[in-house]
Write a protein that holds these residues in place. Structure first.
Motif, PDB file in Angstrom:
ATOM      1  N   TRP A  23       0.823  -1.217   0.000  1.00 60.96           N
ATOM      2  CA  TRP A  23       0.000   0.000   0.000  1.00 60.96           C
ATOM      3  C   TRP A  23       0.856   1.266   0.000  1.00 60.96           C
ATOM      4  O   TRP A  23       0.345   2.370  -0.099  1.00 60.96           O
ATOM      5  N   SER A  43      -5.886  -1.364  -3.397  1.00 58.52           N
ATOM      6  CA  SER A  43      -6.560  -0.053  -3.421  1.00 58.52           C
ATOM      7  C   SER A  43      -7.098   0.277  -2.028  1.00 58.52           C
ATOM      8  O   SER A  43      -7.083   1.425  -1.596  1.00 58.52           O
ATOM      9  N   ASP A  54     -12.173   2.505   1.023  1.00 57.55           N
ATOM     10  CA  ASP A  54     -12.009   1.995  -0.342  1.00 57.55           C
ATOM     11  C   ASP A  54     -13.211   2.421  -1.178  1.00 57.55           C
ATOM     12  O   ASP A  54     -14.238   2.837  -0.655  1.00 57.55           O
ATOM     13  N   GLU A  56     -12.844   3.968  -4.785  1.00 55.01           N
ATOM     14  CA  GLU A  56     -12.568   5.036  -5.748  1.00 55.01           C
ATOM     15  C   GLU A  56     -12.850   6.430  -5.178  1.00 55.01           C
ATOM     16  O   GLU A  56     -13.304   7.318  -5.898  1.00 55.01           O
ATOM     17  N   HIS A  63      -3.771   8.334  -6.518  1.00 51.61           N
ATOM     18  CA  HIS A  63      -3.634   6.881  -6.434  1.00 51.61           C
ATOM     19  C   HIS A  63      -2.502   6.408  -7.363  1.00 51.61           C
ATOM     20  O   HIS A  63      -1.630   5.624  -6.978  1.00 51.61           O
ATOM     21  N   ASP A  81      -3.921  -2.397  -8.734  1.00 55.20           N
ATOM     22  CA  ASP A  81      -5.359  -2.546  -8.498  1.00 55.20           C
ATOM     23  C   ASP A  81      -6.012  -1.203  -8.808  1.00 55.20           C
ATOM     24  O   ASP A  81      -5.836  -0.242  -8.070  1.00 55.20           O
ATOM     25  N   ILE A  82      -6.754  -1.141  -9.921  1.00 53.75           N
ATOM     26  CA  ILE A  82      -7.414   0.136 -10.257  1.00 53.75           C
ATOM     27  C   ILE A  82      -8.941   0.025 -10.125  1.00 53.75           C
ATOM     28  O   ILE A  82      -9.692   0.708 -10.821  1.00 53.75           O
ATOM     29  N   GLU A  83      -9.375  -0.849  -9.216  1.00 54.53           N
ATOM     30  CA  GLU A  83     -10.807  -1.024  -8.925  1.00 54.53           C
ATOM     31  C   GLU A  83     -11.619  -1.212 -10.210  1.00 54.53           C
ATOM     32  O   GLU A  83     -11.323  -2.098 -10.989  1.00 54.53           O
ATOM     33  N   TYR A  86     -11.961   3.745 -12.256  1.00 55.22           N
ATOM     34  CA  TYR A  86     -12.071   5.144 -11.837  1.00 55.22           C
ATOM     35  C   TYR A  86     -12.843   6.028 -12.813  1.00 55.22           C
ATOM     36  O   TYR A  86     -12.512   7.193 -13.012  1.00 55.22           O
TER      37      TYR A  86
END
Length: 258
Positions: A23, A43, A54, A56, A63, A81-83, A86
């Motif tokens: 992280w 993320s 968490d 976004e 980030h 990890d870009i969810e 975004y």
């Protein structure tokens, strides 16, 4: 061999890829020093380290700055990890993926759950997104960039197995390199997916789902622990800080064996 090739090969080697989740730069360097062959950003952990939940909520540039710092300072491949990308807008998501590739990572995690509302993206819609991401990566010099398609069925559906297999197959056909099914625990269900989906399966550590050797036997190719380590570190920090305040004495900082 470049980082992207190296990362791909880690998914097909004899050993299961045990991914360390970082992280910040310190956690990434510590994982690398311990011998982890690749690092995935979390993320959730990054959001927590900046005082957010968490989902976004952080500005994407901020980030990405942390992802860039990690990628530039470790020698092992990094997966970001870009969810869900975004953005709600396909072109913006593609742009965010390319910007992430540009900072030197070897792959991404991208999920099919919606951020602004509950539920999952329609399969056809998500496949279309994955296809466009793959084409854009290929056209920009990122051939074989690792797209780990995260499937959130086990967080959102009652009986998720068949839908998970359906989504996994469709995502792989649309350009995903592998699939990530967090929340799955049952050994039989894991085996069912590894036998039916022709791509590396990544599962997430959970209580009762912790052993690399056991997972390897089930056909799992990649195993990660998400925010579990960062949560543990934060809990330890809170506990120690609480004790310092309560005792009004710093001697606990010099005790050994903790």
């Amino acid at each position: 061999m470049n980082k992207i090739q190296e990362f791909n090969e880690l998914h097909t080697s004899k050993e299961l890829l045990f991914l360390g989740n970082a992280w910040d730069l310190l956690s990434a360097l510590t994982l690398e020093k311990a011998g982890f062959k690749a690092i995935g950003t979390t993320s959730w952990g990054i959001a927590n380290s900046l005082g957010f939940s968490d989902g976004e909520l952080i500005d994407f540039d901020r980030h990405l700055g942390i992802i860039k710092t990690i990628a530039e300072n470790v020698r092992v491949p990094v997966s970001a990890d870009i969810e869900a990308g975004y953005s709600e807008d396909t072109n913006k998501i593609i742009d965010n993926v390319l910007r992430t590739a540009d900072v030197g990572v070897a792959g991404i995690n991208i999920e099919d759950s919606l951020k602004k509302s509950n539920g999952l993206r329609e399969i056809s819609q998500h496949c279309n997104l994955l296809e466009k991401i793959r084409i854009a990566l290929d056209h920009n010099g990122y051939k074989d960039f690792y797209i780990n398609a995260r499937i959130d069925t086990y967080f959102q559906r009652q009986n998720p197995l068949m839908e998970t297999i359906g989504r996994a197959k469709a995502y792989v056909e649309s350009g995903a390199s592998g699939v990530f099914v967090p929340g799955i625990k049952g050994h039989d269900e894991i085996k069912e997916i590894t036998m039916n989906v022709n791509a590396p399966l990544n599962v997430l550590s959970l209580p009762g789902l912790t052993n690399c050797n056991k997972l390897k036997e089930l056909g799992v190719r990649r195993f990660s622990f998400g925010n579990a380590l960062s949560d543990k570190v934060i809990a330890y920090l809170e506990k120690k800080v609480g004790e310092l305040m309560e005792l009004q004495d710093t001697s606990l900082l010099y005790e050994t064996g903790h």
